[in-house]
Design an enzyme around this catalytic site. Sequence first.
Site, short mmCIF file in Angstrom:
data_model
loop_
_atom_site.label_atom_id
_atom_site.label_comp_id
_atom_site.label_asym_id
_atom_site.label_seq_id
_atom_site.Cartn_x
_atom_site.Cartn_y
_atom_site.Cartn_z
N GLU A 112 10.07 -2.20 -8.86
CA GLU A 112 10.18 -0.75 -8.95
C GLU A 112 9.99 -0.12 -7.58
O GLU A 112 9.17 -0.58 -6.77
CB GLU A 112 9.12 -0.21 -9.93
CG GLU A 112 9.24 1.26 -10.26
CD GLU A 112 8.30 1.64 -11.41
OE1 GLU A 112 8.29 0.91 -12.43
OE2 GLU A 112 7.59 2.63 -11.28
N ASP A 114 9.35 3.85 -6.22
CA ASP A 114 8.97 5.14 -6.80
C ASP A 114 8.94 6.28 -5.80
O ASP A 114 8.36 6.15 -4.72
CB ASP A 114 7.55 5.07 -7.40
CG ASP A 114 7.45 4.21 -8.63
OD1 ASP A 114 8.48 3.96 -9.26
OD2 ASP A 114 6.33 3.79 -8.95
N GLU A 116 7.25 9.93 -6.68
CA GLU A 116 6.59 10.75 -7.69
C GLU A 116 6.13 12.04 -7.02
O GLU A 116 5.49 12.02 -5.97
CB GLU A 116 5.40 10.02 -8.31
CG GLU A 116 5.80 8.86 -9.19
CD GLU A 116 4.60 8.16 -9.81
OE1 GLU A 116 4.64 7.88 -11.02
OE2 GLU A 116 3.62 7.91 -9.09
N GLN A 129 4.30 11.09 -3.73
CA GLN A 129 3.71 9.76 -3.75
C GLN A 129 4.83 8.74 -3.87
O GLN A 129 5.72 8.87 -4.70
CB GLN A 129 2.75 9.60 -4.92
CG GLN A 129 2.17 8.19 -5.05
CD GLN A 129 1.02 8.13 -6.04
OE1 GLN A 129 -0.09 8.55 -5.77
NE2 GLN A 129 1.28 7.58 -7.23
N THR A 130 4.79 7.70 -3.02
CA THR A 130 5.73 6.60 -3.14
C THR A 130 4.96 5.32 -3.46
O THR A 130 3.78 5.19 -3.14
CB THR A 130 6.54 6.41 -1.84
OG1 THR A 130 5.64 6.21 -0.75
CG2 THR A 130 7.43 7.61 -1.57
N ASN A 131 5.66 4.39 -4.11
CA ASN A 131 5.02 3.13 -4.48
C ASN A 131 6.09 2.05 -4.56
O ASN A 131 7.27 2.35 -4.77
CB ASN A 131 4.28 3.27 -5.82
CG ASN A 131 3.19 2.24 -6.01
OD1 ASN A 131 3.04 1.30 -5.23
ND2 ASN A 131 2.40 2.40 -7.06
N ARG A 140 0.65 0.01 -4.19
CA ARG A 140 1.06 0.18 -2.79
C ARG A 140 1.40 1.65 -2.52
O ARG A 140 2.44 1.98 -1.94
CB ARG A 140 2.24 -0.73 -2.48
CG ARG A 140 1.93 -2.22 -2.73
CD ARG A 140 3.12 -3.11 -2.39
NE ARG A 140 2.75 -4.51 -2.53
CZ ARG A 140 3.02 -5.26 -3.60
NH1 ARG A 140 3.65 -4.73 -4.64
NH2 ARG A 140 2.65 -6.54 -3.64
N GLU A 141 0.51 2.53 -2.93
CA GLU A 141 0.79 3.95 -2.85
C GLU A 141 0.66 4.50 -1.43
O GLU A 141 -0.22 4.10 -0.66
CB GLU A 141 -0.16 4.74 -3.76
CG GLU A 141 -0.06 4.42 -5.23
CD GLU A 141 -1.03 3.33 -5.66
OE1 GLU A 141 -1.60 2.64 -4.77
OE2 GLU A 141 -1.23 3.17 -6.89
N GLY A 210 -7.10 14.28 -8.88
CA GLY A 210 -7.70 13.19 -9.64
C GLY A 210 -7.96 13.49 -11.10
O GLY A 210 -8.80 12.86 -11.73
N ARG A 286 -10.72 -0.12 -1.10
CA ARG A 286 -9.88 -0.61 -2.20
C ARG A 286 -9.36 -2.02 -1.91
O ARG A 286 -9.26 -2.85 -2.82
CB ARG A 286 -8.71 0.35 -2.38
CG ARG A 286 -7.82 0.07 -3.56
CD ARG A 286 -6.72 1.10 -3.63
NE ARG A 286 -5.77 0.86 -4.70
CZ ARG A 286 -4.61 1.47 -4.81
NH1 ARG A 286 -4.24 2.37 -3.89
NH2 ARG A 286 -3.80 1.21 -5.83
#
Length: 300
Positions: A112, A114, A116, A129-131, A140-141, A210, A286
């Site tokens: 995928e 993305d 968003e 936001q991409t992933n 992998r944002e 959030g 993270r």
Amino acid sequence: MDSRTCSSVSIIILLAAIVVAHFHSSEAAVSKGSFEDNFSIMWSEDHFTTSKDGQIWYLSLDKDTGCGFQTKQRYRFGWFSMKLKLVAGDSAGVVTAYYMCSENGAGPERDELDFEFLGNRTGEPYLIQTNVYKNGTGGREMRHMLWFDPTEDYHTYSILWNNHQIVFFVDRVPVRVFKNNGEANNFFPNEKPMYLFSSIWNADEWATRGGLEKTNWKLAPFVSSYKDFSVDGCQWEDPYPACVSTTTKNWWDQYDAWHLSGDQKMDYAWVQRNLVIYDYCNDAQRYPTTPEECSLSPWD
């Protein structure tokens, strides 16, 4: 992340014209077909409408449901582009997704790519936001601000995908570069053909601050609109289309498409300095061990 969002928006807007002026990439021919020529509705057909000529498509979200569509064809490698105008006003909790995926659903083995668009309270900037997923693994944002208001007019969002790199573009400005290392790996999706999708849905459990800001359903329906879908890519044919071989017959398989151009590098450097508010590669809490792909230079 929120504190960094409040960086110099005025400077970003002033420099926007400079950024756009640097990019001289060629554009794939715009598809003139109607929505029905290119896409199928995934769900909630009653939340989808078009302009009379079929060239502008509207997806709406209310408290009952959102809406989504997908291409009828799958592709592997190429240039994929669409113009979007996002939900205006108070769009907290609303996500407009524009993405490529190897499966119709969120399957455990999907690849995928993305885009968003994360809505916000009135007056606050949209976040993009991409992933990237491979075999069901994402995480992998990256998040960026934009240098314009994406609700006032249509802007072009594009993906260049080949065996060497994936580049996310906004108005032909590269905002993210995701490189391959030329070896078998667990991070670069290059084997599975993908459909192109878009959808609008409620994500107020996480999308705005959030999950602190909830969707105001009194303002529904929330509507995002689309036009000028264009694709210049390898259309998948079973069992294996000839166009995905690395023969350099197609422009996206040629050397110039494997790297950013000089002007694109200038634009990309500007984006990195001014617009990035989150990059998973820099999130040591993270990821105590930096992911392998983060060592690959976008400049090469």
